[in-house]
Write a protein that holds these residues in place. Structure first.
Motif, mmCIF file in Angstrom:
data_model
loop_
_atom_site.group_PDB
_atom_site.id
_atom_site.type_symbol
_atom_site.label_atom_id
_atom_site.label_comp_id
_atom_site.label_asym_id
_atom_site.label_seq_id
_atom_site.Cartn_x
_atom_site.Cartn_y
_atom_site.Cartn_z
ATOM 1 N N UNK A 63 36.817 39.682 30.291
ATOM 2 C CA UNK A 63 36.264 38.904 31.394
ATOM 3 C C UNK A 63 37.316 38.142 32.179
ATOM 4 N N UNK A 64 37.089 38.090 33.488
ATOM 5 C CA UNK A 64 37.875 37.228 34.371
ATOM 6 C C UNK A 64 36.912 36.507 35.306
ATOM 7 N N UNK A 65 37.312 35.302 35.688
ATOM 8 C CA UNK A 65 36.579 34.545 36.703
ATOM 9 C C UNK A 65 37.471 34.434 37.926
ATOM 10 N N UNK A 66 36.870 34.599 39.116
ATOM 11 C CA UNK A 66 37.620 34.439 40.359
ATOM 12 C C UNK A 66 36.833 33.520 41.286
ATOM 13 N N UNK A 67 37.453 32.416 41.674
ATOM 14 C CA UNK A 67 36.801 31.469 42.577
ATOM 15 C C UNK A 67 37.025 31.932 44.008
ATOM 16 N N UNK A 68 35.911 32.277 44.671
ATOM 17 C CA UNK A 68 36.008 32.771 46.045
ATOM 18 C C UNK A 68 34.616 32.882 46.645
ATOM 19 N N UNK A 69 34.577 33.019 47.953
ATOM 20 C CA UNK A 69 33.357 33.409 48.638
ATOM 21 C C UNK A 69 33.150 34.887 48.307
ATOM 22 N N UNK A 70 31.991 35.217 47.733
ATOM 23 C CA UNK A 70 31.788 36.582 47.240
ATOM 24 C C UNK A 70 31.793 37.626 48.346
ATOM 25 N N UNK A 71 31.306 37.298 49.530
ATOM 26 C CA UNK A 71 31.288 38.265 50.630
ATOM 27 C C UNK A 71 32.710 38.534 51.116
ATOM 28 N N UNK A 72 33.484 37.499 51.309
ATOM 29 C CA UNK A 72 34.870 37.665 51.754
ATOM 30 C C UNK A 72 35.698 38.405 50.694
ATOM 31 N N UNK A 73 35.458 38.090 49.425
ATOM 32 C CA UNK A 73 36.246 38.694 48.352
ATOM 33 C C UNK A 73 35.977 40.196 48.206
ATOM 34 N N UNK A 74 34.843 40.671 48.652
ATOM 35 C CA UNK A 74 34.538 42.105 48.552
ATOM 36 C C UNK A 74 35.633 42.944 49.213
ATOM 37 N N UNK A 75 36.216 42.443 50.298
ATOM 38 C CA UNK A 75 37.300 43.164 50.978
ATOM 39 C C UNK A 75 38.557 43.238 50.114
ATOM 40 N N UNK A 76 38.786 42.214 49.306
ATOM 41 C CA UNK A 76 39.978 42.149 48.451
ATOM 42 C C UNK A 76 39.760 42.805 47.085
ATOM 43 N N UNK A 77 38.516 43.076 46.741
ATOM 44 C CA UNK A 77 38.153 43.525 45.406
ATOM 45 C C UNK A 77 38.974 44.725 44.904
#
Length: 191
Positions: A63-77
């Motif tokens: 498991x990892x946790x990533x603090x971010x806006x989930x919609x914006x992070x989809x591009x970086x995923x």
């Protein structure tokens, strides 16, 4: 819904589980155990710092946790996954974030292209009421009364649903199972 989450995750034989919305980590605990049993990797994303909801020493390989806006992070995923040794397509996506119509539509638009061919998407809070009933019949106070999450699904699937009752349907290459209890849980399985 925690036993259902665990079972649905294990049944899907995932390599990659993504949780959008972590909060106190109740769903995280069910999903991370499913990831551990399945040999999957799991990533939780939230706009708040929720990295302490899991005992990292027990699940550091999973498991990892990533603090971010989930919609914006989809591009970086995909890039994030490549850098961290995680699979770049999502086999199980769990969505439990803002419960707002427009945000849910943006999540669908951003994350559905990242889904694997044999994927499952689980939405929580698809039957939001001022008071909700547990499966055992007990009634509890809810957060609010709105149709935002189920309405976003209706627009995506191009079909109206009665979220107050259990249902099963097939629409647009998705098997849809809905449980109205505990603010609602709707499971989409790609068929």
């Amino acid at each position: 819904h925690l036993p259902v989450l665990f079972c649905e995750a294990v049944k899907s034989y995932p390599k990659m589980i993504v949780e959008l919305g972590t909060r106190g980590g109740d769903s995280t605990q069910a999903l991370i155990r499913a990831a551990s049993v399945s040999g999957a990797k799991m990533l939780s994303i939230d706009i708040e710092d929720c990295g302490n909801v899991v005992n990292m020493s027990e699940f550091e390989d999973v498991w990892r946790f990533h603090r971010a806006d989930d919609v914006a992070f989809a591009q970086e995923f995909p890039i994030w996954c490549s850098k961290n040794g995680f699979p770049t397509s999502v086999d199980l996506l769990f969505i439990d974030t803002s419960h707002e119509y427009e945000h849910t539509l943006r999540e669908i638009k951003s994350w559905f292209p990242l889904l694997s061919e044999k994927c499952k998407v689980i939405f929580h809070d698809t039957n939001m009421r001022l008071y909700f009933k547990l499966k055992n019949g007990r009634i509890l106070k809810g957060l609010c009364e709105n149709r935002d999450v189920i309405e976003a699904l209706e627009v995506t699937l191009n079909k109206k649903y009665n979220e107050n009752v259990p249902f099963i349907d097939i629409q647009n290459h998705w098997l849809i199972e809905h449980f109205p209890y505990s603010s609602g849980l709707t499971i989409l399985t790609r068929v």
